[in-house]
Every structure is written in structure tokens, then in C-alpha cells.
Design a protein around this motif. Structure first.
Motif, PDB file in Angstrom:
ATOM      1  N   SER A 253      26.258  40.637  33.357  1.00  0.00           N
ATOM      2  CA  SER A 253      27.197  41.700  33.688  1.00  0.00           C
ATOM      3  C   SER A 253      27.411  41.621  35.184  1.00  0.00           C
ATOM      4  CB  SER A 253      26.633  43.065  33.290  1.00  0.00           C
ATOM      5  OG  SER A 253      27.489  44.101  33.737  1.00  0.00           O
ATOM      6  N   MET A 254      28.606  41.176  35.587  1.00  0.00           N
ATOM      7  CA  MET A 254      28.815  40.863  36.993  1.00  0.00           C
ATOM      8  C   MET A 254      30.160  41.386  37.479  1.00  0.00           C
ATOM      9  SD  MET A 254      27.180  37.080  37.279  1.00  0.00           S
ATOM     10  CE  MET A 254      25.411  36.877  37.001  1.00  0.00           C
ATOM     11  N   GLU A 255      30.107  42.215  38.495  1.00  0.00           N
ATOM     12  CA  GLU A 255      31.315  42.705  39.145  1.00  0.00           C
ATOM     13  C   GLU A 255      31.496  41.889  40.408  1.00  0.00           C
ATOM     14  OE1 GLU A 255      32.326  44.243  42.240  1.00  0.00           O
ATOM     15  OE2 GLU A 255      32.606  46.340  41.728  1.00  0.00           O
ATOM     16  N   CYS A 256      32.522  41.043  40.386  1.00  0.00           N
ATOM     17  CA  CYS A 256      32.724  40.088  41.479  1.00  0.00           C
ATOM     18  C   CYS A 256      33.853  40.531  42.400  1.00  0.00           C
ATOM     19  CB  CYS A 256      33.025  38.704  40.899  1.00  0.00           C
ATOM     20  SG  CYS A 256      31.758  38.118  39.757  1.00  0.00           S
ATOM     21  N   HIS A 450      34.744  50.265  34.859  1.00  0.00           N
ATOM     22  CA  HIS A 450      35.051  49.535  36.085  1.00  0.00           C
ATOM     23  C   HIS A 450      34.666  48.076  35.881  1.00  0.00           C
ATOM     24  CE1 HIS A 450      35.368  48.458  40.282  1.00  0.00           C
ATOM     25  NE2 HIS A 450      34.077  48.185  40.352  1.00  0.00           N
ATOM     26  N   GLY A 451      35.663  47.216  35.773  1.00  0.00           N
ATOM     27  CA  GLY A 451      35.379  45.801  35.562  1.00  0.00           C
ATOM     28  C   GLY A 451      36.604  44.962  35.794  1.00  0.00           C
ATOM     29  N   GLY A 452      36.388  43.652  35.893  1.00  0.00           N
ATOM     30  CA  GLY A 452      37.477  42.749  36.215  1.00  0.00           C
ATOM     31  C   GLY A 452      37.723  41.707  35.146  1.00  0.00           C
ATOM     32  N   VAL A 453      38.802  40.955  35.341  1.00  0.00           N
ATOM     33  CA  VAL A 453      39.139  39.828  34.489  1.00  0.00           C
ATOM     34  C   VAL A 453      39.216  38.584  35.376  1.00  0.00           C
ATOM     35  CG1 VAL A 453      40.373  41.273  32.833  1.00  0.00           C
ATOM     36  CG2 VAL A 453      41.634  40.243  34.722  1.00  0.00           C
ATOM     37  N   GLY A 459      31.700  41.826  31.890  1.00  0.00           N
ATOM     38  CA  GLY A 459      31.095  43.113  31.568  1.00  0.00           C
ATOM     39  C   GLY A 459      31.732  44.263  32.347  1.00  0.00           C
ATOM     40  N   VAL A 460      31.078  45.415  32.269  1.00  0.00           N
ATOM     41  CA  VAL A 460      31.647  46.646  32.814  1.00  0.00           C
ATOM     42  C   VAL A 460      30.554  47.454  33.498  1.00  0.00           C
ATOM     43  CG1 VAL A 460      32.718  48.850  32.197  1.00  0.00           C
ATOM     44  CG2 VAL A 460      33.446  46.765  31.059  1.00  0.00           C
ATOM     45  N   ASP A 461      30.872  47.998  34.662  1.00  0.00           N
ATOM     46  CA  ASP A 461      30.047  49.039  35.273  1.00  0.00           C
ATOM     47  C   ASP A 461      30.704  50.381  34.956  1.00  0.00           C
ATOM     48  OD1 ASP A 461      27.929  47.679  36.511  1.00  0.00           O
ATOM     49  OD2 ASP A 461      29.218  47.081  38.180  1.00  0.00           O
ATOM     50  N   ASP A 468      26.439  48.923  26.677  1.00  0.00           N
ATOM     51  CA  ASP A 468      26.438  47.785  25.757  1.00  0.00           C
ATOM     52  C   ASP A 468      25.712  46.580  26.328  1.00  0.00           C
ATOM     53  OD1 ASP A 468      27.912  49.255  23.924  1.00  0.00           O
ATOM     54  OD2 ASP A 468      29.836  48.499  24.647  1.00  0.00           O
ATOM     55  N   ASP A 469      25.712  46.442  27.659  1.00  0.00           N
ATOM     56  CA  ASP A 469      25.030  45.310  28.279  1.00  0.00           C
ATOM     57  C   ASP A 469      23.517  45.430  28.177  1.00  0.00           C
ATOM     58  OD1 ASP A 469      27.382  44.018  29.100  1.00  0.00           O
ATOM     59  OD2 ASP A 469      27.517  45.278  30.892  1.00  0.00           O
TER      60      ASP A 469
END
Length: 481
Positions: A253-256, A450-453, A459-461, A468-469
Motif C-alpha cells: 500500500s503505497m502513496e507515491c 486518498h490514493g493514486g493511479v 492501495g488507499v490511505d 482492506d490492506d
């Protein structure tokens, strides 16, 4: 301990205890506003990392089996302890980041809200019945704790980032190893002290910081973690995935990083667009993953928008401290100043017109002038995430051109559109290739995903989806006799 250090010396928090690093190594925490050391922290090595991993595994075995209400009681106890120490935590953030006092409040509120929100949200995660089409079985889906989580945190929001990981992990029944950034580890280490004060169950929360080779790589390569989660750059995420996949299959789960477009049409509320854009660039000195990176403004109003941004930036009060009430503090370190300055130089070299700012501020501290640059849409510099108080403003003619410009990036985290035309807003909501599309304003909260593509993450923060993570879904099927 150096008595001159404002926050003294802070220890690792492993297995419910505070301890020095195995080799007694220490690391200085520097305030970017004063360039002076404010604390030292125990600097972990591989021995400490292995201790944390073993403690987290044992902590998971206890925590995951604890009745839900007992887990929630402990989370509530921790939350109350943090609230009791709001002044200490906010002050530590202000000094380790050079953050304005109001900004430290966002950090603090975020971790408090996360612990509260996920304590409520986990109660809704009941077993799910699955219909059997042939009538031969009864099925249900159980949701159970995943295991040990390892969280690598970015420096820009020390407790917000920590809270986004700690809340869902604890509520789901996972133990966690938190690795804060070396640029802002102080508040995380203080959390460790507070955990010890309330005798939080040992091994459930572990907080360590150290070199990549001594901490980062061993955490990733270990078979113990079931989840590797991060807030940081795309490049860091790629390295973490490569390192952690060598020995076992893990979840991520990574918010980049982002390269957010901010699109303004000629029919937009110009005051709203300017105020929002300027606030997002001045807030946290532009060191926000969702801050606008590229401003695309319809050419008929681009001069009005540029003038508005310049006025806002000219009036922004830059400084440090609660009494001074600044609007913007410094960047995090000298490397950040050099990076932002190099991007500005590159933009001007590529034909950009400097309208305001453009230079580091002389004197003590890593301060940088808020900057406005108007440039052509072909400028290569538009491909770089700035992570600083710089607005690159580009004209466009049609909505089709704006979409093409906005989507011309490997990143896909946040995006912003300002228009009074509902059809335009709907069009962009559908066509923008970003995890978040904000129309005529900005809204973030713990209950909103809060998440990206693309290269902006997995994943999602925030929101219920973050749980779910940290949970596995186990199908149980009972054959009917």
C-alpha cells in the motif's frame, strides 16, 4: 545528553520498551528554520531491526487474538494519551519541520481522527454471507488480521502520515513497525515514549529509524512482514517493492509522488481559484504530495490568474514560531532548497517568464521565496514534481487541450478543476487520469479515500477502504448434509 538540546535524547521503541541502539549510535535532528540541532535520536542498526521484527511478530500473535473491544480500549487509551500531550507533539513537529503552528495542528488532528475513525469502522467489518447457487453449501467470508505491517513514512507530515498507517493497522489487529523519515523523526519517537508510559502491549507498535542498509533493506527483505506500506516518492516505492519481493510475497500500500494539474477556465470564480491555488502552494511550503504542480489556465484569463498569484505570494508572511504567526515556513533541508532552485532555473532556461520570487532567501534557515513562473506547455520541466512553493502556469485554449496537458504525466494522484459550467466539470471528472478529482475546491478528511493511479501508488490511505490492506478475506464453506 546535551542539555542545550530542546528535546534532549530520544530512544528507540521496541517490544514495549525504550532502548538505545545496539551500537549506541545517535543522530542529530536539525530544525530547518534555525539550522540548529534540537534533539538526538537513537540510530538503529541491523541488530535493532531484527529485534523490532521479532517483537512485531510476537506482538501480532497477541494483538490479533485479543478480543476486539479490548483492542479498541487500548487504542482509546493511546488516543487519550496523545490528546493529553498535544502541546508537546505539536511543538516537536513545529521544530523538526520548521512548520507553522497552525500546520502542526493538522498533523496532530489527523492522527487523533485516524485512531477514532478506525476504531468505529472496524466494528462494521462483520462476516459476509455468500449465496450458494446450487443450495449444497453455506458460505461466509471472514475478515481477519493480515500480520505484521512495516510503514515507511515521508517527512512532510510526520504525525499525519504516521496516523494514516497506525489507525487501520491497530484496528484491524495488526502489529506495526514505523520507520519515520530521518528529517522528521522526533514526533514519532515521542509517540514511542507515550506508548511506554501507558504500557501499551509490547511488540504491537515499534518505532525505529536508521540507515537504508541497516534498517530499510532488512525490514523489506525479512519474511516476517506481510504488508509493506509507504508514503513517499515513486522511486522509493519501486526500490521497496524490489527489495521486499526477494524473499516472500507481500502486500503493498503505497502513496507515491504526484504531479497535480490545477485547471482554471475563463468562467471560473477567479478569486476562489487564486485563493485555493496559492494556499495549496504556500501551505507546508509546497511540500505536499497533492499540491498543484502544473497550473493550466485558459489563455483569456491567464494574466488575471498570474496577477492574483503574485499578489498572494507577495503578501505571504514567511518565518518561524508561534508568536510570529507566519503563513509559510522553510523547506526541510538544504537539498530541498537546491532541488527547487534547480527546477526554477530549468523552467527559465526552457522559456519560462519569472513573475515573482525564484531564489532562496538569504540568512539562517532553508527558506525559499514563493515563486510564480509563466511558461510554454512544451517545457520539459513540467514533468518534475516540485515539492516546493513554486507555481508553473501554462496557457490552454480548449478543454480537450487541457485534458491532454493534464494527463501527460506518469503520475496520477490529485487534480483540480475550476469552472462554473457543470458539463465541463463532469467532462473532467470522467477524463482526468487521477485518483482524486477536486472540483471548485479542496476537501480532505480521514473518511475520504486518498490514493493514486499510474505511478502514484497502490492501495488507499484513509476511508474504510484502507482497512482492506490490513485484513485477509477467508472463505469458509460448510457442506449441507
Amino acid at each position: 545528553m546535551n542539555p542545550m538540546l530542546k528535546y534532549g535524547h530520544k530512544k528507540l521503541y521496541i517490544d514495549g520498551k525504550l532502548s538505545e541502539a545496539a551500537d549506541q549510535k545517535k543522530f542529530e535532528v536539525i530544525c530547518p528554520a534555525t539550522e540548529e540541532p534540537i534533539a538526538t535520536i537513537a540510530w538503529a542498526n541491523q541488530v535493532d531491526t531484527q529485534r523490532a521484527l521479532i517483537a512485531a511478530q510476537e506482538g501480532f500473535e497477541f494483538w490479533s487474538q485479543l478480543p476486539l473491544q479490548e483492542r479498541l480500549d487500548w487504542i482509546d487509551k493511546l488516543r487519550n494519551k496523545l490528546i493529553e500531550n498535544e502541546e508537546l507533539l505539536r511543538s516537536s513537529i513545529m521544530y523538526e519541520m520548521g512548520k507553522i503552528w497552525e500546520g502542526s495542528g493538522e498533523d496532530f488532528t489527523s492522527i487523533i481522527n485516524s485512531l477514532q475513525y478506525y476504531s468505529e469502522e472496524i466494528k462494521k467489518r462483520n462476516d459476509i454471507a455468500i449465496d450458494d447457487k446450487e443450495g449444497t453449501h453455506v458460505h461466509h467470508l471472514k475478515q481477519q488480521p493480515l500480520g505484521v505491517a512495516v510503514a515507511f513514512l515521508a517527512y512532510n507530515f510526520p504525525l499525519l502520515n504516521l496516523g494514516f498507517k497506525l489507525g487501520p493497522a491497530l484496528a484491524a489487529g495488526c502489529s506495526i513497525i514505523l520507520k519515520p523519515s530521518e528529517f522528521s523523526p522526533l514526533s514519532a519517537y515521542i509517540i514511542g515514549e507515550l506508548c511506554q508510559e501507558i504500557n501499551f502491549p509490547k511488540g504491537v507498535i515499534n518505532i525505529i529509524c536508521g540507515d537504508v542498509k541497516e534498517v530499510g533493506i532488512p525490514l523489506c527483505e525479512s519474511k516476517i512482514p506481510r504488508l509493506v506500506t509507504m508514503i513517499g516518492s515513486t522511486e522509493t516505492a519501486q526500490k521497496l517493492i524490489q527489495q521486499s519481493s526477494k524473499t516472500s510475497i507481500k502486500r503493498y500500500s503505497m502513496e507515491c509522488g504526484g504531479n497535480a494539474p490545477f485547471i482554471v477556465f475563463e468562467d471560473a470564480n477567479m478569486d476562489l481559484a487564486v485563493n485555493t491555488g496559492a494556499a495549496l502552494k504556500i501551505g507546508n511550503s509546497g511540500q505536499i504530495c497533492v499540491a498543484p504542480n502544473r497550473f493550466f489556465v485558459q489563455e483569456s484569463v491567464i494574466n488575471d490568474f498570474c496577477d492574483g498569484m503574485v499578489t498572494k505570494f507577495k503578501n505571504a508572511k514567511i518565518g518561524f514560531g508561534r508568536e510570529n504567526k507566519p503563513d509559510m515556513g522553510p523547506l526541510t533541508n538544504e537539498a530541498s532548497v537546491e532541488k527547487v532552485h534547480s527546477i526554477i532555473i530549468k523552467a527559465i532556461t526552457q522559456g519560462g517568464e519569472l513573475l515573482f520570487g525564484g531564489r532562496p532567501i538569504e540568512g539562517t534557515g532553508f527558506y525559499f521565496e514563493p515563486t510564480v513562473i509563466k511558461l510554454d506547455n512544451r517545457a520539459e520541466v513540467l514533468n518534475h514534481e516540485i515539492f516546493g512553493p513554486v507555481a508553473l502556469i501554462v496557457p490552454f485554449k480548449t478543454k480537450e487541450e487541457a485534458i491532454a496537458l493534464a494527463n501527460n504525466t506518469d503520475a496520477g494522484l490529485a487534480s483540480y478543476v475550476f469552472s462554473e459550467n457543470k458539463e465541463t466539470l463532469n467532462y473532467f471528472a470522467d477524463k482526468l487520469e487521477f485518483g482524486e478529482v477536486q472540483l471548485n475546491g479542496v476537501k480532505y478528511d480521514i473518511y475520504l479515500p486518498h490514493g493514486g493511479v499510474k505511478n502514484s501508488g497502490i492501495g488507499v490511505d484513509c476511508s474504510t477502504y484502507a482497512l482492506d490492506d490490513y485484513l485477509i478475506k477467508k472463505r469458509v464453506s460448510l457442506a449441507l448434509q
